[in-house]
Scaffold this active site. Structure first.
Site, PDB file in Angstrom:
ATOM      1  N   ARG A 162      -9.607 -10.031  25.093  1.00 29.87           N
ATOM      2  CA  ARG A 162     -10.477  -9.503  24.000  1.00 29.87           C
ATOM      3  C   ARG A 162     -10.885  -8.223  24.364  1.00 29.87           C
ATOM      4  NH1 ARG A 162     -15.358 -11.145  22.933  1.00 29.87           N
ATOM      5  NH2 ARG A 162     -14.929 -13.120  23.762  1.00 29.87           N
TER       6      ARG A 162
ATOM      7  N   TYR B 231      -8.148   0.411  -2.831  1.00 25.65           N
ATOM      8  CA  TYR B 231      -8.288  -0.850  -2.415  1.00 25.65           C
ATOM      9  C   TYR B 231      -8.067  -1.950  -2.775  1.00 25.65           C
ATOM     10  CZ  TYR B 231      -5.603  -4.838  -0.030  1.00 25.65           C
ATOM     11  OH  TYR B 231      -5.870  -5.946   0.500  1.00 25.65           O
TER      12      TYR B 231
ATOM     13  N   ASP C 144     -10.154   6.287   4.548  1.00 26.27           N
ATOM     14  CA  ASP C 144      -9.465   5.509   4.623  1.00 26.27           C
ATOM     15  C   ASP C 144      -7.998   6.621   4.119  1.00 26.27           C
ATOM     16  OD1 ASP C 144      -6.750   3.678   4.345  1.00 26.27           O
ATOM     17  OD2 ASP C 144      -8.266   1.825   3.346  1.00 26.27           O
TER      18      ASP C 144
ATOM     19  N   LYS D 249       0.974  -0.467   7.421  1.00 27.58           N
ATOM     20  CA  LYS D 249       2.015  -0.005   6.801  1.00 27.58           C
ATOM     21  C   LYS D 249       2.783   1.279   6.466  1.00 27.58           C
ATOM     22  CE  LYS D 249      -0.399  -2.846   3.467  1.00 27.58           C
ATOM     23  NZ  LYS D 249      -1.888  -2.656   3.352  1.00 27.58           N
TER      24      LYS D 249
HETATM   25  C1  LIG Z   1      -5.396   1.726   1.045  1.00 32.94           C
HETATM   26  C2  LIG Z   1      -5.688   0.634   1.471  1.00 32.94           C
HETATM   27  N1  LIG Z   1      -6.324  -0.352   2.486  1.00 32.94           N
HETATM   28  C3  LIG Z   1      -6.645  -0.826   3.392  1.00 32.94           C
HETATM   29  C4  LIG Z   1      -5.489  -2.293   3.390  1.00 32.94           C
HETATM   30  C5  LIG Z   1      -5.982  -3.337   4.362  1.00 32.94           C
HETATM   31  O1  LIG Z   1      -5.237  -3.934   5.137  1.00 32.94           O
HETATM   32  P1  LIG Z   1      -4.780  -4.754   5.748  1.00 32.94           P
HETATM   33  O2  LIG Z   1      -4.060  -5.364   4.849  1.00 32.94           O
HETATM   34  O3  LIG Z   1      -3.876  -4.523   7.434  1.00 32.94           O
HETATM   35  O4  LIG Z   1      -5.770  -5.221   6.608  1.00 32.94           O
HETATM   36  C6  LIG Z   1      -4.873  -1.911   2.350  1.00 32.94           C
HETATM   37  C7  LIG Z   1      -3.885  -3.273   2.350  1.00 32.94           C
HETATM   38  O5  LIG Z   1      -3.727  -2.937   1.134  1.00 32.94           O
HETATM   39  C8  LIG Z   1      -4.698  -0.877   1.698  1.00 32.94           C
HETATM   40  O6  LIG Z   1      -3.564  -0.090   1.058  1.00 32.94           O
END
Ligand SMILES: Cc1ncc(COP(=O)(O)O)c(C=O)c1O
Length: 379
Positions: free
Chosen positions: A46, A98, A170, A195
């Site tokens: 971990r 998101y 982000d 992604k």
């Molecule tokens: C812009 C953005 N940030 C964060 C996330 C969250 O990521 P995860 O699905 O890998 O937890 C997403 C998921 O769609 C996203 O599109």
């Protein structure tokens, strides 16, 4: 090193025990110690794992960061950043982002005494209005999901510096190939590596990158204490994905541009949201802080009804109707009922996320085939 070389070679050394060019999958939960406290730098998986270490080294290199940490998902990475805060602290975040980030902030963290302000960040000055003595963090998402709004990272970071606030960005939509927020003054970069970084729709993973050693230590402590770490197999797949990010992104951007223009010229299409249009509101800033404009775009139909949107969403043959984005295959999504369903309707509508909005993640297939698919689906 130029970008393409970095993506291929970042973080990876031949395996010391065999010379294997690819970092092995160290599928182990623990490490044998010679005597209590005498070990080879690995105690328990971990806290440390060699495959994860190679990935974290690579993630740091591609984001021009000194340090990186890998998490079991993008939201786990975001969760770790928010755990830097204390009850009473306030966070300024965008009003278009998101839905899962919004849900984490409101449904999980608000009850621990944190306060979140969701504001229009397309004007950096607007952000200043919400800063008070309790503000500790500014959370930027740019380009935003799903309205492709652009936030000026350098301008918001300059305001944050004056008030000694942390800035986290982000960077999921842009990827390190198109945008490097740390170079623009941000303190932390977050990725849903699920992604574009992974790129093949087969891993859930997140990452944080930073330059400040103390910040790295605090986030590492949260990573090992809370335990949202990725397994070694997923780290291996992510390392493989990173090696082709630049070639995939070039094709994503090429296809994104072609499809954005096709949609804009289609008589049945209403508004198209893509930051590469010269007349799009965020274009000038996007041009300043991004190397190209990406392959995420959203659009509405002139017949602005949910029924018509649903008909289209069920009619595509190449664009698969699915959540997520950034994989080699093209996806189509209905934010109001899928990725952003956790945002209350009135909140969504206020910010322009209408019921009929359709989001595309344009993949790396042949652009003409993708256009034909959209043509037949729009009808
Ligand atoms: C812009 C953005 N940030 C964060 C996330 C969250 O990521 P995860 O699905 O890998 O937890 C997403 C998921 O769609 C996203 O599109």
């Amino acid at each position: 090193m130029k970008q393409a070389t970095k993506f291929v070679h970042a973080g990876v050394e031949p395996d010391p025990s065999t010379g294997a060019i690819m970092t092995p999958i160290y599928q182990t939960s623990t490490y044998v110690q010679a005597a209590p406290g005498v070990n080879k730098g690995y105690e328990y998986a971990r806290s440390q794992n060699p495959t994860r270490k190679a990935l974290e080294d690579a993630l740091a290199v591609i984001e021009n960061a000194k340090y990186a940490l890998a998490f079991s998902s993008g939201v786990a990475a975001t969760d770790a950043v928010i755990k830097l805060l204390e009850p009473g602290n306030e966070v300024i975040a965008g009003n278009d982002m998101y839905g899962g980030t919004y849900r984490l902030f409101i449904k999980v963290f608000e009850k621990f005494g944190l306060k979140f302000h969701f504001v229009d960040m397309t004007s950096a000055d607007n952000v200043s209005k919400y800063i008070n003595e309790n503000t500790k963090l500014i959370w930027i998402e740019t380009p935003t999901n799903p309205l492709i709004n652009i936030v000026d990272i350098a301008a918001v970071s300059a305001i944050a510096k004056k008030h000694k606030l942390l800035v986290a960005v982000d960077n999921t939509f842009a990827t390190p190939y198109l945008q490097n927020p740390l170079d623009l003054g941000a303190d932390i970069v977050m990725h849903s590596a699920t992604k574009y970084l992974g790129g093949h729709s087969d891993i859930i993973q997140g990452s944080l990158m930073m330059n400040d050693h103390d910040l790295r230590e605090k986030l590492y402590f949260i990573q090992k204490s809370c335990g949202a770490v990725p397994g070694p197999m997923d780290c291996f797949l992510m390392l493989r994905g990173l090696k082709t990010l630049h070639v995939r992104m070039d094709r994503h951007c090429h296809n994104g541009e072609k499809i954005a223009h096709f949609l804009r010229n289609h008589p049945k299409v209403g508004k198209v949201y893509w930051c590469g249009f010269e007349d799009s509101p965020g274009h000038a800033i996007a041009k300043k802080q991004m190397r190209a404009f990406g392959s995420m775009l959203s659009f509405t139909l002139k017949d602005d009804s949910v029924d018509e949107a649903k008909r289209l969403l069920s009619s595509t043959k190449l664009f698969a109707l699915a959540e997520s984005l950034g994989g080699v295959e093209s996806l189509i999504n209905h934010p109001a009922t899928m990725t952003h369903a956790s945002i209350p309707r009135e909140e969504r509508m206020k910010n322009g996320l209408t019921d009929s909005l359709i989001r595309l993640s344009v993949g790396i297939e042949d652009a003409d085939d993708l256009i034909e698919d959209l043509k037949q689906a729009i009808g």
